[in-house]
Structure formats: C-alpha cells, structure tokens
Write an enzyme that holds these catalytic residues in place. Structure first.
Site, PDB file in Angstrom:
ATOM      1  N   GLU A 177      -1.406  -5.514   8.496  1.00  0.00           N
ATOM      2  CA  GLU A 177      -0.464  -4.785   9.748  1.00  0.00           C
ATOM      3  C   GLU A 177      -1.028  -5.172  10.884  1.00  0.00           C
ATOM      4  OE1 GLU A 177       0.236  -0.788   8.760  1.00  0.00           O
ATOM      5  OE2 GLU A 177       0.926  -1.243   6.882  1.00  0.00           O
ATOM      6  N   ASP A 195      -1.057  -6.285  -0.354  1.00  0.00           N
ATOM      7  CA  ASP A 195      -1.306  -5.480   0.965  1.00  0.00           C
ATOM      8  C   ASP A 195      -2.970  -5.215   1.067  1.00  0.00           C
ATOM      9  OD1 ASP A 195       0.446  -5.121   2.622  1.00  0.00           O
ATOM     10  OD2 ASP A 195       1.399  -3.222   1.968  1.00  0.00           O
ATOM     11  N   LYS A 245      -1.378  -9.125   2.814  1.00  0.00           N
ATOM     12  CA  LYS A 245      -0.498  -8.923   3.838  1.00  0.00           C
ATOM     13  C   LYS A 245      -1.428  -7.666   4.660  1.00  0.00           C
ATOM     14  CE  LYS A 245       3.331  -6.219   3.609  1.00  0.00           C
ATOM     15  NZ  LYS A 245       2.692  -4.811   4.585  1.00  0.00           N
ATOM     16  N   ASP A 288       0.786  -1.159  -0.043  1.00  0.00           N
ATOM     17  CA  ASP A 288       0.158  -0.070   0.062  1.00  0.00           C
ATOM     18  C   ASP A 288       0.940   1.140  -0.116  1.00  0.00           C
ATOM     19  OD1 ASP A 288       1.028  -0.028   2.555  1.00  0.00           O
ATOM     20  OD2 ASP A 288      -0.960   0.251   3.451  1.00  0.00           O
ATOM     21  N   GLU A 339       9.247  -4.263  10.200  1.00  0.00           N
ATOM     22  CA  GLU A 339       9.499  -3.199   9.849  1.00  0.00           C
ATOM     23  C   GLU A 339      10.100  -2.116  10.908  1.00  0.00           C
ATOM     24  OE1 GLU A 339       7.023  -0.970   7.065  1.00  0.00           O
ATOM     25  OE2 GLU A 339       8.380   0.681   7.132  1.00  0.00           O
TER      26      GLU A 339
HETATM   27  O1  KIV Z   1       3.594  -1.173   1.480  1.00  0.00           O
HETATM   28  C1  KIV Z   1       4.884  -1.556   1.549  1.00  0.00           C
HETATM   29  O2  KIV Z   1       5.465  -1.255   0.447  1.00  0.00           O
HETATM   30  C2  KIV Z   1       5.298  -2.447   2.592  1.00  0.00           C
HETATM   31  C3  KIV Z   1       6.781  -2.673   2.701  1.00  0.00           C
HETATM   32  C4  KIV Z   1       7.359  -1.319   2.983  1.00  0.00           C
HETATM   33  C5  KIV Z   1       7.148  -3.675   3.410  1.00  0.00           C
HETATM   34  O3  KIV Z   1       4.637  -2.654   3.506  1.00  0.00           O
END
Ligand code: KIV
Length: 277
Positions: A117, A85, A115, A46, A184
């Site tokens: 968070e 994401d 993915k 994202d 991260e």
């Molecule tokens: O959104 C993204 O690019 C990420 C990476 C920085 C891990 O979550």
C-alpha cells in the site's frame, strides 16, 4: 492446461481493452474453485485479518500469516496470477526490510507478485523490490493499513488536492516499476483519470467501472461475511444462508441419529464381530 497468467498477460489485457478479474482467496479449496471458474488473478489480501482471523482491521496481520495462507492459494491456483499482500510494518520501516520480506513471501509461498500500500512515498520501496526481480502491485486510495491516519475507512481523493495526489501516486508507482495498481475507495471519475494517466493496468475496488479490472473480497461476493458491507460490494450468491442451513441440518441429523446412515459406515465380516463378544 490453460496458459498461466503473468504480469505481462495483465499488461496485454489492458492494451487489448480486455477487463481483468481479480478475487481474493485465502485457502487451497477456494483458490481451486476460483481458478476453475477462470479468474485472471487471485489476491491473498491482508483482508484475511478481517475475514479469516476475525480482527477488526488488517493491522495485526503478520508475514507468517500471509505465508501460510499464500502458500495454500498458490497450491490451488494453476492458471491465475497469485498476488500476496505485504502486511503492515513488513515494508514501511526500511527498504531493506521491504526487500527481505518480499523475498520471503515469494520464496515461501511461490506467489507471482506481492502487493503493498502507498503511492509517491512508497516509490523507493517498489523500485527496490522490483529490482530484486519481484513484481509489485501497488495499492493506492483508501489503503486499509492507513486507517489510523485516515480516521477510519473513508473514501479518498475527494478534494482537488487529494485527487491530484492520487493521480501523482499512480504515476509515481508506475515510474518505480509497479506492474499494476489497485485503486480502492475513490470517486469513479478520479479513478478514471488515474487510469488514463498510466500505462500499467489499474484494478478497482469501490473505484468505478473505468479501471482496467475489478477486485472483490470473495466472502463479500458469496454473502459469507456480514460484519460490515461496503457500498461497493455486489453479492452474487447467498452462501451464508446456504451454509447456515446445511450446518443446522447436520446438527439436527446427528442429534436424532439419522446421520450417519448405513451407506456412510465401513463393514466388517460377521464372524470377526462374533469373536469379539
Ligand atoms: O486485502 C485485500 O483484500 C485488498 C483488496 C480489498 C484490494 O487489499
């Protein structure tokens, strides 16, 4: 054709001590180049909110944005595992929303995993999505969707309590069924402890070299995004300078009519032209 990377491959790589490579991509052409270069996994992050859409942060990114960019990356990547994401508020409000949105993302992009968070607090969400047969990569530490709680992009896990919480987060997402964890923006020794505390692979960004793999945003790698450059970025090429120079050459040649040349033009029989006058 090289064998497609799956979440099982990532686990095998960790078990064999082979480092995992991940790069972001947001479009077909870049995904194809990264895939041809041999990257193991491509993240449609994202972060596209920053690097593709020009937002200040990732908060405004929508599920529809992720689906548009995600689908183009899937079409470009033949071997790499593609992770898309889940954007802000597509999974936080309820477990139901989370499963429905993860399902939409997977069905409409053809990605291999999503993915999201969060650690301990997101365990029920990860459990429900994986129960729907959608592999989940968890993302802990400096999670950009929480910048308004953190008070900015601040390194996490620096106090004893925060470091213990990070390790608990890693264990919780593993227990909930996550296939891997992005860590991260945490001190390297804490990322090492978290990596040692779980069996699934960890992929670091600003988290030192003891994670099982590394991820970077491709525009940072290529020197194409200069609005801000985090400490953990390594620039492998200065494509920004090359692109600016190429654009300037093109502009100059069009202005002075040295482009297009004859070799760039289509021809037509002279007698046809004569009949037009
Ligand atoms: O959104 C993204 O690019 C990420 C990476 C920085 C891990 O979550």
């Amino acid at each position: 054709m090289a064998k497609k990377v799956t979440v099982t491959t990532l686990q095998q790589m960790k078990d064999a001590g082979e480092k995992i490579t991940m790069l972001t991509a947001y479009d077909y052409s870049t995904a194809k180049l990264e895939d041809e270069a041999g990257v193991d996994t491509i993240l449609v992050g994202d972060s596209l909110g920053n690097v593709m859409l020009g937002y200040e942060n990732t908060i405004p990114v929508t599920v529809d944005n992720m689906i548009t960019y995600g689908g183009s990356v899937v079409r470009g990547a033949k071997r790499a595992l593609v992770v898309v994401d889940m954007p802000f508020m597509s999974y936080q409000a309820s477990v139901y929303d989370a499963v429905v949105n993860a399902g939409r993302i997977m069905k409409e992009t053809g990605c291999d995993a999503v993915k999201l968070e969060g650690g301990v607090k997101m365990a029920p969400v990860i459990d429900a999505i994986t129960n729907a047969s959608i592999p989940v990569i968890a993302h802990i530490g400096l999670t950009p969707q929480s910048i308004n709680i953190f008070g900015g992009h601040k390194v996490q896990g620096k106090t004893e309590a925060a470091a213990k919480q990070l390790i608990e987060d890693a264990k919780a997402v593993e227990a909930a069924g996550a296939s891997a964890i992005v860590i991260e923006g945490v001190p390297a020794p804490i990322a090492k402890l978290a990596t040692q505390a779980v069996h699934i692979p960890t992929i670091g960004i600003g988290a030192g070299s003891d994670c099982d793999g590394q991820v970077l945003v491709y525009q940072d790698v290529l020197g194409m995004f200069t609005d801000f450059t985090p400490k953990f970025v390594k620039r492998y090429a200065d494509c920004g300078t090359i692109m600016r120079a190429a654009f300037a050459d093109y502009i100059k040649e069009v202005k002075e009519v040295s482009f297009p040349e004859e070799k760039h033009c289509y021809t037509i029989a002279e007698d046809v032209i004569e009949k037009l006058y």
